[in-house]
Structures are given as structure tokens and as C-alpha cells.
Enzyme design. Structure first.
Site, PDB file in Angstrom:
ATOM      1  N   SER A  26      11.633   3.680  -0.259  1.00  0.00           N
ATOM      2  CA  SER A  26      12.825   4.546  -0.276  1.00  0.00           C
ATOM      3  C   SER A  26      12.820   5.488  -1.480  1.00  0.00           C
ATOM      4  CB  SER A  26      14.109   3.712  -0.265  1.00  0.00           C
ATOM      5  OG  SER A  26      14.243   2.991  -1.467  1.00  0.00           O
ATOM      6  N   LEU A  38      10.212  -0.541   1.076  1.00  0.00           N
ATOM      7  CA  LEU A  38       9.832   0.304   2.219  1.00  0.00           C
ATOM      8  C   LEU A  38       9.649   1.758   1.788  1.00  0.00           C
ATOM      9  CD1 LEU A  38      12.160  -1.116   5.026  1.00  0.00           C
ATOM     10  CD2 LEU A  38       9.710  -1.533   4.743  1.00  0.00           C
ATOM     11  N   ASP A  85       2.826   5.364  -2.201  1.00  0.00           N
ATOM     12  CA  ASP A  85       4.093   5.643  -1.500  1.00  0.00           C
ATOM     13  C   ASP A  85       4.345   7.142  -1.369  1.00  0.00           C
ATOM     14  OD1 ASP A  85       4.249   2.921  -1.849  1.00  0.00           O
ATOM     15  OD2 ASP A  85       6.387   2.928  -2.317  1.00  0.00           O
ATOM     16  N   PRO A 122      16.355   1.166   3.897  1.00  0.00           N
ATOM     17  CA  PRO A 122      17.098   0.312   2.973  1.00  0.00           C
ATOM     18  C   PRO A 122      16.554   0.456   1.549  1.00  0.00           C
ATOM     19  CG  PRO A 122      15.983  -1.016   4.669  1.00  0.00           C
ATOM     20  CD  PRO A 122      15.688   0.424   4.963  1.00  0.00           C
ATOM     21  N   ALA A 177      10.184   6.749  -3.049  1.00  0.00           N
ATOM     22  CA  ALA A 177       9.190   7.809  -2.807  1.00  0.00           C
ATOM     23  C   ALA A 177       9.752   8.826  -1.824  1.00  0.00           C
ATOM     24  CB  ALA A 177       7.898   7.209  -2.260  1.00  0.00           C
ATOM     25  N   ALA A 178      10.423   8.347  -0.780  1.00  0.00           N
ATOM     26  CA  ALA A 178      10.943   9.259   0.246  1.00  0.00           C
ATOM     27  C   ALA A 178      11.994  10.194  -0.343  1.00  0.00           C
ATOM     28  CB  ALA A 178      11.522   8.463   1.419  1.00  0.00           C
TER      29      ALA A 178
HETATM   30  O1  PMV Z   1       6.989  -2.637  -3.416  1.00  0.00           O
HETATM   31  P1  PMV Z   1       6.333  -1.359  -3.082  1.00  0.00           P
HETATM   32  O2  PMV Z   1       6.644  -0.883  -1.711  1.00  0.00           O
HETATM   33  O3  PMV Z   1       6.539  -0.310  -4.115  1.00  0.00           O
HETATM   34  O4  PMV Z   1       4.773  -1.658  -3.050  1.00  0.00           O
HETATM   35  C1  PMV Z   1       4.133  -2.204  -4.179  1.00  0.00           C
HETATM   36  C2  PMV Z   1       2.689  -2.352  -3.881  1.00  0.00           C
HETATM   37  C3  PMV Z   1       1.869  -2.878  -5.053  1.00  0.00           C
HETATM   38  O5  PMV Z   1       0.525  -2.913  -4.613  1.00  0.00           O
HETATM   39  C4  PMV Z   1       2.281  -4.285  -5.444  1.00  0.00           C
HETATM   40  C5  PMV Z   1       1.979  -1.975  -6.284  1.00  0.00           C
HETATM   41  C6  PMV Z   1       1.394  -0.595  -6.149  1.00  0.00           C
HETATM   42  O6  PMV Z   1       1.876   0.292  -6.875  1.00  0.00           O
HETATM   43  O7  PMV Z   1       0.452  -0.380  -5.363  1.00  0.00           O
END
Ligand code: PMV
Length: 301
Positions: A94, A92, A138, A87, A96-97
């Protein structure tokens, strides 16, 4: 024509704290984004979205093509087709993937010879330039798969445990959630720093329990991590309600994953409990799906 796919990710521990140099543990999951790259004779650059992908995410693909162009001038008559199970805007991984799968497909189509480290690095640059801020987590997890300890980027094999993702269906901005934690940190530095440091300790301990496959202990630490994310102000009523419902239905533990403020939570449980947890989350009006940890990072299909 080349097709590559790359996985999404969850955080077992440590989001937000990782922004302050603390430890975190992320894990590739079996929801994937597939990208097909094709050189066409008649058309200029074109992106076609086949499923589950929002137009706002075009910039990642455009930037990935730009990055590859800086390495080697490639044809501008490319058609990029995206099909995703992840999604969008749900934290999750997405973006980066799609970035990693696009880079890998271009690498393969144009025989550039980039290795995985180079793809992960370029992927991070793409995310950073599109978003203005991004940790390498990610893109690294999506490239290599498995469980990854951050900041060392040490990789461990995926674990065999039941996993359920609950999706609040609400999107939120990672940038804004990071800013929320930053302002708490400015207002109450001693308190916020303590919470952030404790999350880092949870990540370190949690990794050891993941390695020992002691899922009761992993779940207990995920619950504590969720409590601290609530204290930092990044959970929502819905995310917390899904975590509580999952625990009541027998999960070892549950927490939000990613930036919070919307998006998803993750629960771990015995395989026998997966359906109970999916039902408990669905009753709240949220979408729940089973997922699995995977060792498969980016792949040529
Ligand atoms: O929301 P996401 O899946 O991009 O994760 C963010 C995680 C954080 O620690 C809040 C930010 C980061 O870049 O590590």
C-alpha cells in the site's frame, strides 16, 4: 487536476531471501490506490484521506512532494486526495502504491516529463527514506504492473488463475521481521543460509512454472516456500492456519506474502474454488477477498 492510480502486489516466491540477494517473484494485483492532485488557490498543502488509509502513511505523500520539489519547484497549494482499496500495513504494497500514484499524478499535473523508470526510482527513494530500508520491488511492481522477477527486474505478463488473499488483520513491521531473520542468520548461519538459498531456488523454478501456466507445480512450490518461511520464523499461527484452510478447500498452494509476522497470505486455485477458499478462510475469523494478477501498473485515470 490529475488522478493516477497504482496497484498493490503479492510475492509468489522469495520474500526475505531477496534481502540476501536470492531470486524472488512478485506480482501486481487488482487492488489499487487512487491519488488526486489538485492545485488550489486558497489553501496550503493538504492531504485528504478518503478511505482505507492510515495517518501513519502521510510521510510517503509528503516525501513524494518533497522529491518532486527537488526536481522542479511546484506550488505548495496542493490538495492530495487518497482513496485506496489496499489494506494499509498488510504487506500488500500500500505504501508503494500511494507513493507511485502520487509521483505520477504530480508528474502529470506539473508536466515534468518523468518516465516510468524515473518514477519507479523516485518511488524507491521515497520508501527508502521514509522507512530507513526498502527493496525496490514494491515500487517497481506498482509502477510497471505484471509479474516481476527479482533481482533482474524482468517483467512477465499476468497469469489467469484464481487468487485469494487472506488478511490476518494484524499489522507488523517489515523492519522487525527482517531483523528476526538476520538474528537467526547470525545464530545458526549454516542452517539459515541453506533455507534462504533453497527459497532462491524455489523462486527460479517457480518462475518457469508460472510461465508455463503449470499452476499445480506453482502451488506445490508455494507450499514449500511457506514451510521455509515458517522455518525462518516469520509466519504466525493465523497465517499458517489460513494457508492450511485454503489448501484443504482445494487451493493449488498457499503462502504468506511480504514480511510476515501478520499481514496477509495468498492462495492460488482454479476459479471454481475461489468461493470455497474465501469461506474456509472466513470461518477462521479472517477477511478473505478474491484478487487477480494485473498487467496494469501506474495509470492516469
Ligand atoms: O512486507 P512487504 O510487502 O514490504 O515485503 C517485504 C519483503 C522483504 O523481502 C521481507 C523485504 C524487502 O524489502 O524485500
Amino acid at each position: 487536476m490529475k488522478i493516477c492510480s497504482a496497484p498493490g502486489k503479492i510475492y509468489f516466491f522469495g520474500e526475505h531471501a531477496v534481502v540476501y540477494g536470492e531470486n524472488a517473484v512478485a506480482c501486481a494485483i487488482d487492488l489499487r490506490t487512487k491519488v488526486k492532485v489538485e492545485v488550489q488557490s486558497s489553501e496550503a498543502f493538504k492531504i485528504e484521506i478518503l478511505s482505507n488509509y492510515k495517518a501513519e502513511s502521510y510521510p510517503y505523500v509528503v516525501k513524494a512532494v518533497e522529491k518532486i520539489n527537488e526536481i522542479k519547484k511546484i506550488s505548495n497549494k496542493i490538495k492530495v486526495e487518497i482513496k485506496s482499496q489496499i489494506p494499509a500495513e498488510a504487506h500488500l504494497g500500500s505504501s508503494a502504491a500511494v507513493t507511485v500514484a502520487t509521483l505520477a499524478a504530480l508528474n502529470s499535473e506539473f508536466k515534468l516529463g518523468l518516465n516510468l523508470e524515473e518514477i519507479a526510482k523516485l518511488g524507491h527513494e521515497v520508501e527508502y527514506e521514509v522507512q530507513g530500508a526498502a527493496s525496490p520491488t514494491d515500487t517497481y511492481v506498482s509502477t510497471f504492473g505484471g509479474i516481476v522477477a527479482i533481482p533482474e527486474r524482468k517483467r512477465f505478463s499476468a497469469i489467469d488463475v484464481g487468487m485469494v488473499i487472506g488478511d490476518s488483520g494484524k499489522s507488523s513491521s517489515t523492519k522487525e521481521m527482517i531483523a528476526r531473520v538476520r538474528s537467526l542468520n547470525l545464530e545458526y548461519p549454516e542452517i539459515a543460509k541453506g533455507i534462504i538459498k533453497t527459497i532462491g531456488s524455489i523462486s527460479k523454478a517457480g518462475l518457469q512454472y508460472l510461465e508455463k501456466a503449470d499452476f499445480q507445480a506453482v502451488g506445490r512450490l508455494m507450499d514449500i516456500n511457506q514451510g521455509l518461511l515458517e522455518a525462518l520464523g516469520v509466519s504466525t499461527e493465523q497465517l499458517s492456519a489460513m494457508c492450511n484452510a485454503a489448501r484443504k478447500a482445494g487451493a493449488y498452494g498457499a503462502k504468506l506474502t511480504g514480511a510476515g509476522g501478520g499481514g496477509c497470505m495468498i492462495a492460488i486455485c482454479s476459479r471454481a474454488r475461489v468461493q470455497d477458499i474465501i469461506s474456509a478462510i472466513s470461518i477462521l475469523g479472517c477477511k478473505a477477498v478474491e484478487t487477480r494478477a494485473t498487467n496494469e501498473g501506474v495509470l492516469i485515470e
